[in-house]
Enzyme design. Sequence first.
Site, PDB file in Angstrom:
ATOM      1  N   HIS A 183      -7.586  29.548  19.347  1.00 22.67           N
ATOM      2  CA  HIS A 183      -6.951  28.350  19.907  1.00 22.67           C
ATOM      3  C   HIS A 183      -6.466  27.440  18.771  1.00 22.67           C
ATOM      4  O   HIS A 183      -5.340  26.929  18.812  1.00 22.67           O
ATOM      5  CB  HIS A 183      -7.949  27.606  20.806  1.00 22.67           C
ATOM      6  CG  HIS A 183      -7.423  26.336  21.413  1.00 22.67           C
ATOM      7  ND1 HIS A 183      -7.139  26.199  22.746  1.00 22.67           N
ATOM      8  CD2 HIS A 183      -7.108  25.139  20.834  1.00 22.67           C
ATOM      9  CE1 HIS A 183      -6.676  24.969  22.965  1.00 22.67           C
ATOM     10  NE2 HIS A 183      -6.658  24.306  21.820  1.00 22.67           N
ATOM     11  N   GLU A 184      -7.323  27.285  17.737  1.00 26.53           N
ATOM     12  CA  GLU A 184      -6.962  26.371  16.632  1.00 26.53           C
ATOM     13  C   GLU A 184      -5.864  26.957  15.758  1.00 26.53           C
ATOM     14  O   GLU A 184      -4.917  26.260  15.384  1.00 26.53           O
ATOM     15  CB  GLU A 184      -8.191  26.036  15.779  1.00 26.53           C
ATOM     16  CG  GLU A 184      -9.365  25.410  16.539  1.00 26.53           C
ATOM     17  CD  GLU A 184      -8.950  24.288  17.478  1.00 26.53           C
ATOM     18  OE1 GLU A 184      -9.642  24.083  18.481  1.00 26.53           O
ATOM     19  OE2 GLU A 184      -7.907  23.640  17.249  1.00 26.53           O
ATOM     20  N   CYS A 206      -7.220  21.204  26.091  1.00 25.93           N
ATOM     21  CA  CYS A 206      -6.816  20.883  24.724  1.00 25.93           C
ATOM     22  C   CYS A 206      -6.892  19.376  24.511  1.00 25.93           C
ATOM     23  O   CYS A 206      -6.512  18.596  25.392  1.00 25.93           O
ATOM     24  CB  CYS A 206      -5.390  21.379  24.459  1.00 25.93           C
ATOM     25  SG  CYS A 206      -4.819  21.059  22.766  1.00 25.93           S
ATOM     26  N   HIS A 247      -2.472  26.522  17.127  1.00 28.26           N
ATOM     27  CA  HIS A 247      -1.882  25.193  16.894  1.00 28.26           C
ATOM     28  C   HIS A 247      -1.098  25.177  15.577  1.00 28.26           C
ATOM     29  O   HIS A 247      -0.090  24.488  15.461  1.00 28.26           O
ATOM     30  CB  HIS A 247      -2.957  24.100  16.835  1.00 28.26           C
ATOM     31  CG  HIS A 247      -3.352  23.541  18.179  1.00 28.26           C
ATOM     32  ND1 HIS A 247      -2.457  23.023  19.079  1.00 28.26           N
ATOM     33  CD2 HIS A 247      -4.567  23.419  18.765  1.00 28.26           C
ATOM     34  CE1 HIS A 247      -3.099  22.603  20.169  1.00 28.26           C
ATOM     35  NE2 HIS A 247      -4.378  22.843  20.006  1.00 28.26           N
TER      36      HIS A 247
HETATM   37  C1  LIG Z   1     -10.223  20.144  25.139  1.00 34.38           C
HETATM   38  C2  LIG Z   1     -11.725  20.249  25.314  1.00 34.38           C
HETATM   39  C3  LIG Z   1     -12.057  20.494  26.779  1.00 34.38           C
HETATM   40  C4  LIG Z   1     -12.371  18.954  24.855  1.00 34.38           C
HETATM   41  C5  LIG Z   1     -12.245  21.454  24.527  1.00 34.38           C
HETATM   42  N1  LIG Z   1     -13.690  21.524  24.617  1.00 34.38           N
HETATM   43  C6  LIG Z   1     -14.291  22.615  25.109  1.00 34.38           C
HETATM   44  O1  LIG Z   1     -13.682  23.578  25.540  1.00 34.38           O
HETATM   45  N2  LIG Z   1     -15.655  22.523  25.095  1.00 34.38           N
HETATM   46  C7  LIG Z   1     -16.541  23.500  25.495  1.00 34.38           C
HETATM   47  C8  LIG Z   1     -16.120  24.727  26.038  1.00 34.38           C
HETATM   48  C9  LIG Z   1     -17.082  25.646  26.418  1.00 34.38           C
HETATM   49  F1  LIG Z   1     -16.682  26.824  26.915  1.00 34.38           F
HETATM   50  C10 LIG Z   1     -18.420  25.366  26.248  1.00 34.38           C
HETATM   51  C11 LIG Z   1     -18.794  24.139  25.701  1.00 34.38           C
HETATM   52  F2  LIG Z   1     -20.073  23.876  25.534  1.00 34.38           F
HETATM   53  C12 LIG Z   1     -17.866  23.205  25.318  1.00 34.38           C
HETATM   54  C13 LIG Z   1     -11.877  21.385  23.050  1.00 34.38           C
HETATM   55  O2  LIG Z   1     -12.498  20.640  22.313  1.00 34.38           O
HETATM   56  N3  LIG Z   1     -10.850  22.177  22.620  1.00 34.38           N
HETATM   57  C14 LIG Z   1     -10.448  22.014  21.238  1.00 34.38           C
HETATM   58  C15 LIG Z   1      -8.955  21.750  21.073  1.00 34.38           C
HETATM   59  O3  LIG Z   1      -8.292  21.205  21.949  1.00 34.38           O
HETATM   60  N4  LIG Z   1      -8.470  22.171  19.928  1.00 34.38           N
HETATM   61  O4  LIG Z   1      -7.174  22.029  19.634  1.00 34.38           O
HETATM   62  C16 LIG Z   1     -10.173  23.206  23.406  1.00 34.38           C
HETATM   63  C17 LIG Z   1     -11.051  24.488  23.487  1.00 34.38           C
HETATM   64  C18 LIG Z   1     -10.392  25.482  24.439  1.00 34.38           C
HETATM   65  C19 LIG Z   1     -10.780  26.842  23.943  1.00 34.38           C
HETATM   66  C20 LIG Z   1     -11.277  26.678  22.543  1.00 34.38           C
HETATM   67  C21 LIG Z   1     -11.174  25.250  22.162  1.00 34.38           C
HETATM   68 ZN   LIG Z   2      -5.989  22.390  21.319  1.00 30.82          ZN
END
Ligand SMILES: CC(C)(C)[C@H](NC(=O)Nc1cc(F)cc(F)c1)C(=O)N(CC(=O)NO)CC1CCCC1
Ligand SMILES: [Zn+2]
Length: 179
Positions: A153-154, A110, A157
């Site tokens: 996930h969003e 996250c 939040h």
């Molecule tokens: C926290 C972070 C690791 C930066 C995460 N990125 C991510 O999961 N990228 C990813 C995953 C894959 F399976 C394949 C790929 F190509 C890229 C993310 O942006 N989030 C968003 C966030 O924190 N929103 O509040 C967390 C993700 C965890 C599951 C969905 C969103």
């Molecule tokens: Zn998050």
Amino acid sequence: MITMKDIVREGHPVLREVAEAVELPPTEENKETLEEMLQFLKNSQDPETAEAYDLRSGVGLAAPQIGVKKRLIAVHFTDERDELYSMGLFNPKIISHSVEETHLEDGEGCLSVDREVTGIVPRYKRITVEGTTLDGENVTLRLRNFPAIVFQHEIDHLNGIMFYDRIPDFQDDLKRDLQ
Ligand SMILES: CC(C)(C)[C@H](NC(=O)Nc1cc(F)cc(F)c1)C(=O)N(CC(=O)NO)CC1CCCC1
Ligand SMILES: [Zn+2]
């Protein structure tokens, strides 16, 4: 522009509150906020901009993560079939979901969590989401697999739920048993 200093980290109460629905049509201010959230995700995935501003590459963001207690989310990613999901949504709501579950093999992280939390996060495999886009269109999205995981996930939040709240405790026991 939103940078990492604007991202609220775990421990801040706003991440544990229920965000409020926004009135529609959206005010200019709420539209600007949602546009900025979407732009942050795009910037975070652009190598030059991400490096210049030290941005963590994000695929989704919810307004409480920038300290705004409103029901706004933005997503920017391509799914397993290379379909681009790039949008902001006002008042997103999961109106139905499969019984079947899925999860990311490596667990979840996250943008608001600066540590590694191991464990599988069970998510619904398919969900139907309703919401209003930045250009004021009411949409119904049928999502599955990675897109469904991101939206869950969003939307979590917006209800003060962190991904690690969903990691079943027994996983630790399993690890203990296996050692
Ligand atoms: C926290 C972070 C690791 C930066 C995460 N990125 C991510 O999961 N990228 C990813 C995953 C894959 F399976 C394949 C790929 F190509 C890229 C993310 O942006 N989030 C968003 C966030 O924190 N929103 O509040 C967390 C993700 C965890 C599951 C969905 C969103
Ligand atoms: Zn998050």
